[in-house]
Scaffold this active site. Structure first.
Site, mmCIF file in Angstrom:
data_model
loop_
_atom_site.group_PDB
_atom_site.id
_atom_site.type_symbol
_atom_site.label_atom_id
_atom_site.label_comp_id
_atom_site.label_asym_id
_atom_site.label_seq_id
_atom_site.Cartn_x
_atom_site.Cartn_y
_atom_site.Cartn_z
ATOM 1 N N ARG A 57 1.096 -1.096 0.279
ATOM 2 C CA ARG A 57 0.572 0.221 -0.086
ATOM 3 C C ARG A 57 0.495 1.426 0.034
ATOM 4 N NH1 ARG A 57 -3.310 -1.535 5.624
ATOM 5 N NH2 ARG A 57 -1.679 -2.838 6.045
ATOM 6 N N LYS A 74 1.345 1.387 7.216
ATOM 7 C CA LYS A 74 1.741 1.750 8.642
ATOM 8 C C LYS A 74 2.569 1.908 9.111
ATOM 9 C CE LYS A 74 0.787 -2.124 9.259
ATOM 10 N NZ LYS A 74 -0.401 -2.110 10.335
ATOM 11 N N TYR A 83 -1.584 4.762 10.388
ATOM 12 C CA TYR A 83 -1.454 3.959 11.412
ATOM 13 C C TYR A 83 -0.288 3.557 12.664
ATOM 14 C CZ TYR A 83 -6.247 2.112 9.073
ATOM 15 O OH TYR A 83 -6.945 2.572 8.402
ATOM 16 N N GLU A 91 -6.076 4.979 13.835
ATOM 17 C CA GLU A 91 -6.877 4.416 14.223
ATOM 18 C C GLU A 91 -7.682 4.933 15.186
ATOM 19 O OE1 GLU A 91 -3.222 3.453 16.580
ATOM 20 O OE2 GLU A 91 -4.002 3.441 14.105
ATOM 21 N N SER A 125 -11.196 -2.324 8.506
ATOM 22 C CA SER A 125 -11.842 -3.189 8.865
ATOM 23 C C SER A 125 -12.536 -3.921 7.858
ATOM 24 C CB SER A 125 -12.288 -2.230 10.556
ATOM 25 O OG SER A 125 -11.555 -1.827 11.453
ATOM 26 N N ASP A 140 -20.814 -10.922 20.656
ATOM 27 C CA ASP A 140 -20.508 -10.143 21.209
ATOM 28 C C ASP A 140 -21.090 -9.546 22.250
ATOM 29 O OD1 ASP A 140 -19.748 -7.032 19.129
ATOM 30 O OD2 ASP A 140 -21.023 -6.627 20.659
ATOM 31 N N HIS A 176 -0.793 1.639 16.015
ATOM 32 C CA HIS A 176 -1.038 1.204 17.396
ATOM 33 C C HIS A 176 -0.312 0.225 17.719
ATOM 34 C CE1 HIS A 176 -3.916 -0.935 14.252
ATOM 35 N NE2 HIS A 176 -3.616 -0.104 13.168
ATOM 36 N N ASN A 180 -1.347 -7.308 9.120
ATOM 37 C CA ASN A 180 -0.878 -6.315 7.652
ATOM 38 C C ASN A 180 -1.819 -7.308 6.608
ATOM 39 O OD1 ASN A 180 2.103 -7.187 6.980
ATOM 40 N ND2 ASN A 180 2.040 -5.850 5.694
ATOM 41 N N VAL A 189 -1.680 -12.635 10.223
ATOM 42 C CA VAL A 189 -0.853 -11.861 9.716
ATOM 43 C C VAL A 189 -1.446 -10.097 10.216
ATOM 44 C CG1 VAL A 189 -0.216 -10.513 7.096
ATOM 45 C CG2 VAL A 189 0.063 -13.104 7.895
ATOM 46 N N VAL A 209 -12.077 -8.383 17.993
ATOM 47 C CA VAL A 209 -12.459 -7.682 19.267
ATOM 48 C C VAL A 209 -11.205 -6.472 19.164
ATOM 49 C CG1 VAL A 209 -12.112 -7.181 21.923
ATOM 50 C CG2 VAL A 209 -13.279 -9.474 20.779
ATOM 51 N N SER A 259 -22.140 -12.587 24.615
ATOM 52 C CA SER A 259 -20.685 -13.426 24.475
ATOM 53 C C SER A 259 -20.198 -14.000 26.296
ATOM 54 C CB SER A 259 -19.870 -12.539 23.879
ATOM 55 O OG SER A 259 -18.839 -13.303 24.091
ATOM 56 N N VAL A 282 -7.915 -11.381 13.366
ATOM 57 C CA VAL A 282 -7.637 -10.001 12.910
ATOM 58 C C VAL A 282 -7.089 -8.925 14.283
ATOM 59 C CG1 VAL A 282 -9.166 -8.577 11.400
ATOM 60 C CG2 VAL A 282 -9.329 -10.710 11.254
ATOM 61 N N ASP A 315 -2.717 -6.885 15.210
ATOM 62 C CA ASP A 315 -2.598 -4.806 15.855
ATOM 63 C C ASP A 315 -2.219 -4.447 16.684
ATOM 64 O OD1 ASP A 315 -1.314 -4.750 13.334
ATOM 65 O OD2 ASP A 315 -3.157 -4.556 11.593
#
Length: 373
Positions: free
Chosen positions: A15, A75, A94, A118, A134, A198, A96, A300, A298, A239, A220, A267, A270
């Site tokens: 990217r 990133k 981003y 983010e 997302s 959730d 994180h 990214n 992963v 989450v 949940s 997911v 990060d």
């Protein structure tokens, strides 16, 4: 303002922070843009495309970081990039930071103004710069999970949708937000047996209206989470607590009792991941196995579909880039509470409380409002 766009150097990250159309928009607003050579090649843009849009192209990242007043990336800056940041320089990307102590310390030491995509919010409290990635990551999670379940990838050899006479795979999605919703759309579309967990009642109501009887929607609790995860063939961790480290909802004990050959896709990696057994992987080496469960973590993920991801991200970030460039960071942050929420580090201080708490660095914390003149 002079805006710089370096080439991304994270493993298999294709990217780019700005496409030529975004460059042209900034030039039209009276700004200068410099782009590192081959920065856009991974998404199909040549250096000439950027030159035609009004940018200057420089061969090295050192040129970009040395000259630019604002650096726009995708990133988080890696160690070599963080060393090039300077006092008063704006970094918009981003970050994180919650699971990344080394980066947090380096950004503090740099004295730069670091705004994280983010944690920028909109008028409704949403996350407009996280949302497009997302959406991509949620959809990709099912693609990745489907491949991970294949026997050649050490999975249990299940087809997500099954075939007539053979039951589909059971997919459990932990978290019903943007990532979880998009993952559910893909999984339902492929014919999987889908369950979404959730804790937000309003989210559960909306999911129930959206999916009807094509997906099960469950509140949940610890008991429900354990029951569903242990029965799953594929678990998607989706989450998010904005700016903070992801909670470790799925424990090592859960993993130990999952089916042999089951798969997880984290997911939330990060932000540190929501599985206790998660650690970040790359597109080059995406999976590993713990207790016969295949882990795909992963960090990214959207980078694999770089062109789609870059355009989606640019659509969201460009208005903020223009605002900062037109007004200067101080006035822009002061005028936009949502953008101010994106400020994570400034002049050697942490301005995101969740990051300070994650690293027990409260002594470095100053509310963002106090940093703006």
């Amino acid at each position: 303002m002079l805006i710089g766009v370096p080439k991304e150097i994270k493993n298999h990250e294709y990217r780019v922070g700005m496409v030529p159309a975004s460059v042209r928009e900034l030039v039209h607003n009276g700004h200068e843009v410099i782009v590192q050579q081959d920065a856009g090649i991974g998404v199909g843009f040549s250096d000439q495309d950027y030159i035609d849009a009004g940018a200057l192209v420089y061969p090295f990242a050192t040129d970009i970081f040395a000259k630019a007043e604002m650096v726009v990336k995708v990133k988080e800056p890696l160690t070599v990039e963080r060393a090039m940041l300077r006092e008063g320089q704006i970094l918009f990307t981003y970050l994180h930071l919650a699971p990344d102590l080394a980066q947090t310390k380096d950004l503090i030491d740099s004295q730069a103004i670091c705004i994280a995509y983010e944690t920028v919010t909109d008028a409704r409290g949403g996350l407009p710069l996280l949302a497009p990635m997302s959406e991509v990551a949620g959809r990709m999670a099912i693609q990745a999970g489907a491949q991970t379940l294949e026997k050649s990838n050490q999975g249990c050899g299940l087809l997500l949708g099954g075939v007539p006479g053979v039951a589909p795979a059971k997919v459990v999605i932990v978290g019903g937000g943007m990532v979880g919703n998009n993952a559910a759309q893909m999984a339902v579309g492929l014919g999987a047996d889908v369950t979404i967990l959730d804790r937000n009642i309003e989210t559960l109501r909306n999911l129930n209206i959206q999916f009807g009887n094509t997906a099960k929607v469950i509140y949940s609790t610890a008991d429900a989470l354990e029951k569903e995860v242990l029965a799953a063939d594929l678990v998607i961790g989706a989450v998010l607590i904005p700016g903070a480290a992801a909670p470790k909802l799925i424990t090592r004990e859960h993993i130990a009792h999952m089916k042999a050959g089951a798969a997880i896709v984290d997911v939330a990696i990060d932000q540190g991941g929501c599985f206790e057994t998660s650690h970040a992987t790359t597109h080059q080496d995406p999976t590993y196995i713990v207790d016969e469960v295949v882990h795909y973590c992963v960090a990214n993920m959207p980078g694999a579909v770089a062109r789609t991801s870059t355009f989606a991200l640019n659509n969201a970030t460009l208005p903020y880039i223009i605002k900062i460039a037109n007004m200067g960071y101080n006035a822009a942050l002061k005028s936009d509470k949502g953008l101010l929420n994106g400020l994570n580090v400034m002049n050697g201080k942490l301005t995101c409380e969740s990051v300070a708490e994650a690293h027990q660095m409260q002594s470095y914390y100053v509310p963002a409002e106090a940093m703006i003149k």
